[in-house]
Scaffold this motif. Sequence first.
Motif, short mmCIF file in Angstrom:
data_model
loop_
_atom_site.label_atom_id
_atom_site.label_comp_id
_atom_site.label_asym_id
_atom_site.label_seq_id
_atom_site.Cartn_x
_atom_site.Cartn_y
_atom_site.Cartn_z
N PRO A 1 37.14 -13.20 -29.08
CA PRO A 1 36.86 -13.82 -27.78
C PRO A 1 35.42 -14.31 -27.70
O PRO A 1 34.53 -13.80 -28.37
CB PRO A 1 37.11 -12.69 -26.79
N ARG A 2 35.22 -15.31 -26.85
CA ARG A 2 33.86 -15.76 -26.55
C ARG A 2 33.32 -14.90 -25.41
O ARG A 2 33.85 -14.94 -24.29
CB ARG A 2 33.86 -17.24 -26.16
N LEU A 3 32.31 -14.11 -25.68
CA LEU A 3 31.77 -13.19 -24.67
C LEU A 3 30.58 -13.83 -23.97
O LEU A 3 29.76 -14.52 -24.59
CB LEU A 3 31.33 -11.88 -25.34
N TRP A 4 30.50 -13.58 -22.66
CA TRP A 4 29.34 -14.02 -21.90
C TRP A 4 28.14 -13.15 -22.28
O TRP A 4 28.30 -12.00 -22.71
CB TRP A 4 29.59 -13.90 -20.40
N PRO A 5 26.94 -13.64 -22.11
CA PRO A 5 25.75 -12.81 -22.42
C PRO A 5 25.74 -11.48 -21.66
O PRO A 5 25.35 -10.45 -22.21
CB PRO A 5 24.58 -13.71 -22.00
N GLN A 6 26.20 -11.51 -20.38
CA GLN A 6 26.22 -10.25 -19.62
C GLN A 6 27.26 -9.27 -20.16
O GLN A 6 27.11 -8.05 -20.04
CB GLN A 6 26.45 -10.51 -18.12
N ASP A 7 28.37 -9.83 -20.78
CA ASP A 7 29.35 -8.94 -21.41
C ASP A 7 28.73 -8.22 -22.61
O ASP A 7 28.96 -7.02 -22.82
CB ASP A 7 30.57 -9.74 -21.87
N ILE A 8 27.97 -8.95 -23.37
CA ILE A 8 27.32 -8.35 -24.55
C ILE A 8 26.28 -7.32 -24.10
O ILE A 8 26.15 -6.23 -24.70
CB ILE A 8 26.68 -9.46 -25.41
N ASP A 9 25.57 -7.63 -23.03
CA ASP A 9 24.59 -6.67 -22.51
C ASP A 9 25.28 -5.38 -22.05
O ASP A 9 24.80 -4.26 -22.31
CB ASP A 9 23.83 -7.29 -21.33
N LEU A 10 26.41 -5.54 -21.35
CA LEU A 10 27.15 -4.37 -20.87
C LEU A 10 27.68 -3.55 -22.04
O LEU A 10 27.61 -2.30 -22.04
CB LEU A 10 28.29 -4.82 -19.96
N LEU A 11 28.22 -4.23 -23.06
CA LEU A 11 28.72 -3.53 -24.24
C LEU A 11 27.61 -2.74 -24.91
O LEU A 11 27.79 -1.57 -25.30
CB LEU A 11 29.33 -4.55 -25.22
N HIS A 12 26.44 -3.34 -25.03
CA HIS A 12 25.33 -2.65 -25.67
C HIS A 12 24.86 -1.45 -24.83
O HIS A 12 24.54 -0.38 -25.37
CB HIS A 12 24.17 -3.63 -25.87
N GLN A 13 24.88 -1.61 -23.51
CA GLN A 13 24.46 -0.51 -22.64
C GLN A 13 25.43 0.66 -22.76
O GLN A 13 25.02 1.84 -22.82
CB GLN A 13 24.40 -0.99 -21.18
N LEU A 14 26.74 0.35 -22.82
CA LEU A 14 27.74 1.42 -23.00
C LEU A 14 27.55 2.13 -24.34
O LEU A 14 27.69 3.35 -24.45
CB LEU A 14 29.15 0.82 -22.91
N TRP A 15 27.24 1.33 -25.36
CA TRP A 15 27.01 1.94 -26.68
C TRP A 15 25.81 2.89 -26.64
O TRP A 15 25.85 3.99 -27.20
CB TRP A 15 26.78 0.82 -27.70
N LEU A 16 24.74 2.50 -25.94
CA LEU A 16 23.58 3.37 -25.83
C LEU A 16 23.93 4.66 -25.09
O LEU A 16 23.55 5.77 -25.50
CB LEU A 16 22.45 2.64 -25.10
N ASP A 17 24.68 4.52 -23.96
CA ASP A 17 25.05 5.69 -23.18
C ASP A 17 25.93 6.65 -23.99
O ASP A 17 25.71 7.87 -23.99
CB ASP A 17 25.79 5.26 -21.91
N LEU A 18 26.94 6.10 -24.69
CA LEU A 18 27.86 6.95 -25.45
C LEU A 18 27.16 7.58 -26.65
O LEU A 18 27.46 8.73 -27.02
CB LEU A 18 29.07 6.13 -25.91
N THR A 19 26.27 6.84 -27.28
CA THR A 19 25.53 7.39 -28.42
C THR A 19 24.73 8.60 -28.02
O THR A 19 24.65 9.61 -28.75
CB THR A 19 24.60 6.32 -29.02
N ALA A 20 24.13 8.56 -26.82
CA ALA A 20 23.31 9.67 -26.34
C ALA A 20 24.13 10.87 -25.93
O ALA A 20 23.62 11.99 -25.84
CB ALA A 20 22.46 9.20 -25.17
N LYS A 21 25.45 10.67 -25.68
CA LYS A 21 26.29 11.76 -25.16
C LYS A 21 27.17 12.41 -26.22
O LYS A 21 28.06 13.19 -25.85
CB LYS A 21 27.15 11.23 -24.03
N GLY A 22 27.03 12.07 -27.49
CA GLY A 22 27.86 12.80 -28.43
C GLY A 22 28.02 12.20 -29.80
O GLY A 22 27.53 12.78 -30.79
N PRO A 23 28.66 11.02 -29.94
CA PRO A 23 28.98 10.50 -31.28
C PRO A 23 27.77 10.23 -32.16
O PRO A 23 27.85 10.27 -33.38
CB PRO A 23 29.73 9.20 -30.98
N GLY A 24 26.66 9.91 -31.55
CA GLY A 24 25.46 9.67 -32.33
C GLY A 24 25.50 8.36 -33.11
O GLY A 24 26.12 7.38 -32.69
N ALA A 25 24.85 8.36 -34.29
CA ALA A 25 24.69 7.14 -35.07
C ALA A 25 25.99 6.62 -35.66
O ALA A 25 26.06 5.48 -36.11
CB ALA A 25 23.68 7.38 -36.19
#
Length: 746
Positions: free
Chosen positions: A676-700
């Motif tokens: 899919p073609r993602l909007w810039p805000q979609d990519i920002d949201l995806l990256h923010q979720l990745w940061l949040d989830l990384t900090a809460k368990g799965p890590g690198a």
Amino acid sequence: MTQQPRTRTVNVVVATTVMLSFISFWRAAAIVLSDLASSAYYVGGIAEQAIGKAAPWFILAIMLFSYAVRAVYIESCSMFVRGGVYKVVHEAMGGTLAKFSVSALMFDYVLTGPISGVSAGLYLGGLLNETGDYLKLPGLHVYPPYFAAAFAAVVTLYFWRKNIIGIHESSEKALRIMQVTTVMVVILIVWCLITIFKNGYQPVPLPTLANLHFSSEALGWLKGTAAPSITVIAVLVGLGHSLLAMSGEESLAQVNREIAHPKLKNLERAGFVIFIYSMLFTSLVSFFAVMIIPDLQRQKFLDNLIGGLSMFLVGPMSLRLLFHAFVVLVGTLILAGAVNTAIIGSNGVLNRVAEDGVLPDWFRHPHHKFGTSSRIINVIVILQLVTIVISRGDVYMLGEAYAFGVVWSFAMKALSVLVLRYKQPQGRGWKVPLNFRVGGTELPVGLILITITLFSLAIINVLTKKIATISGVSFTIAFFIVFELSEIYNRRHAPAHCSEMEKFNLDTKEELTADATHIRPGCVIVAVRNPNHLQHLQRVLEKTDTRRIDIVVLSVRQVTQAGSGEHALDVDQIFSADETEVFTKVVTLAEKAGKHVELMVVPGGNPYAAVVQTAQRLQATRIVMGLSPKMSPAEQGAFVGREWENLPEPRPSLSLEIVVPDEDESIFFNLGPHPPRLWPQDIDLLHQLWLDLTAKGPGAKLHHRDVVGVALRRMHQELNSERAPEVLADVTREVSNGGKTPVVRK
């Protein structure tokens, strides 16, 4: 097509054109030079018979002037892809003068074949006689004029048959002939220079009034008057008798439609190559002949000038005789090629006249077996054979008559381009140089000077060439009367005549595959239907490199459920007048771009289904459409997408491009599974979720793709649960907002 796999497709090939097969500027130059450079074999002798030893200077002047005339043709070709004399004069000054110009031009073409064939025969006859003398074989001797006439007739009949079959002299063959000719020209020039360095040379008299010695036939109606003693008139007479050195310029306009992209730039390149080659070859042969061949001996070789030149070079007789044979072989090839070019060129001109409703459409009816315009070819060849019989191998008489059609067609062409500077000031990509602005008006000085010069030469030729004037005027009037009567008849019996419609040969294919149609995988399919809305095709032509990617122009012939049923459709049911009209416009655009397209018609009840099915079978990667007047781009994309879903497996990856009129950017849709073609805000949201989830368990070990995968699976689960209405409401809001949902941050 959607209901019955036996329904046949029609692959359309243009019958009366070059079949949309485009060539490089080298090959275009070779085709024109097959006609133009052939004059080097006879113009020197003809001009010297008329005006004396100073003839080479006048031939040189004509070859320099030919570049100016060629500039006129380049400007006209930049306006009209099929920018021959008839089209340009018709646009500038109307049908009557256009028919007069084409009548004079046909006199040129009717004489081109005979003069080239007779000249080739004279060279061959001269070689036979000299070989017989050298080998002391008295039986090996022919009477050159009659032998030349017979040879010219045989060559003309040979190329008549080849043109009826449709095996025209290809650009590849013309290029090979010119390559061999170039080898001969280089050897000749080097050998002549060595001869001059070793033996010295006879000076060529300067083109002064005292050095001009006009023959009794050269002055025509000016004989016995004081006019030839006036320097300006004497110079014009000399130029007039050398004018046939630049015959063949019209071939450049005829070949223009075949030149590949970038068409205008390649046309300029071809014109420059033609100028340099013809100037060096034609003018140097005339100079070397006067400088090397003794005066008394040269009179024996005026009909065979290059052959005579080869016999007076330094070196052993056996080597000179061998080179003479090579010269004759090359001359026979290039002069025979000019015979073929004359048939092809006149066929193209008369086809243009017939397309415009001047000649009955009966003339354009394709040959029942070969699909060629055989009736026009028959008329041309009959006229050429009659001319050969009348001339009885006299190349001087043919040359004198030949200049009439050349100069008048040039003059009318230049005048028409001048008129179009003011009548149609826009629409040209190139102009004849020397243009100045006086106030708000452009003054085309260069074009005016060329036009005045050509009309001066035309008038002086009328006064000095009795044979040319009487025969040329008679022929032109006769052809003009035929055109007039024919056009009157057509208007009465075919009032609904649609001009400039192409004639198409139709080749049916039972199975539609890339192999069967010779279309390379990865092609682009351009769907067309309305001849007045082809902006999407034009855009594809502009940005597609057809050397790597094929363009398939597809028209869907809509049929009913019954029409696509048990029996295969006839060709006439698939390819109608509507397809002829739209593909005529397609051919025009392709010729203007200089890019090859494949033309195809498929029957089908659902146009969108037919297009995507054809794309699947041809292994296309992209479909291009114009915007539907009844739907938005999104709706049109959805229709095509649904038909893609109905394709049998394996379904190809396809992109759909919808070209919106008056907009620079197209709208693209990917058909089937695709990133899919993602909007810039979609990519920002995806990256923010990745940061949040990384900090809460799965890590690198956690990746952005893992976040997307979990989100998609959870959405799929909720869409099939009691929370489905909430999911649908969120999706609806997203669509309504154009996907511009604010980024959610902590």
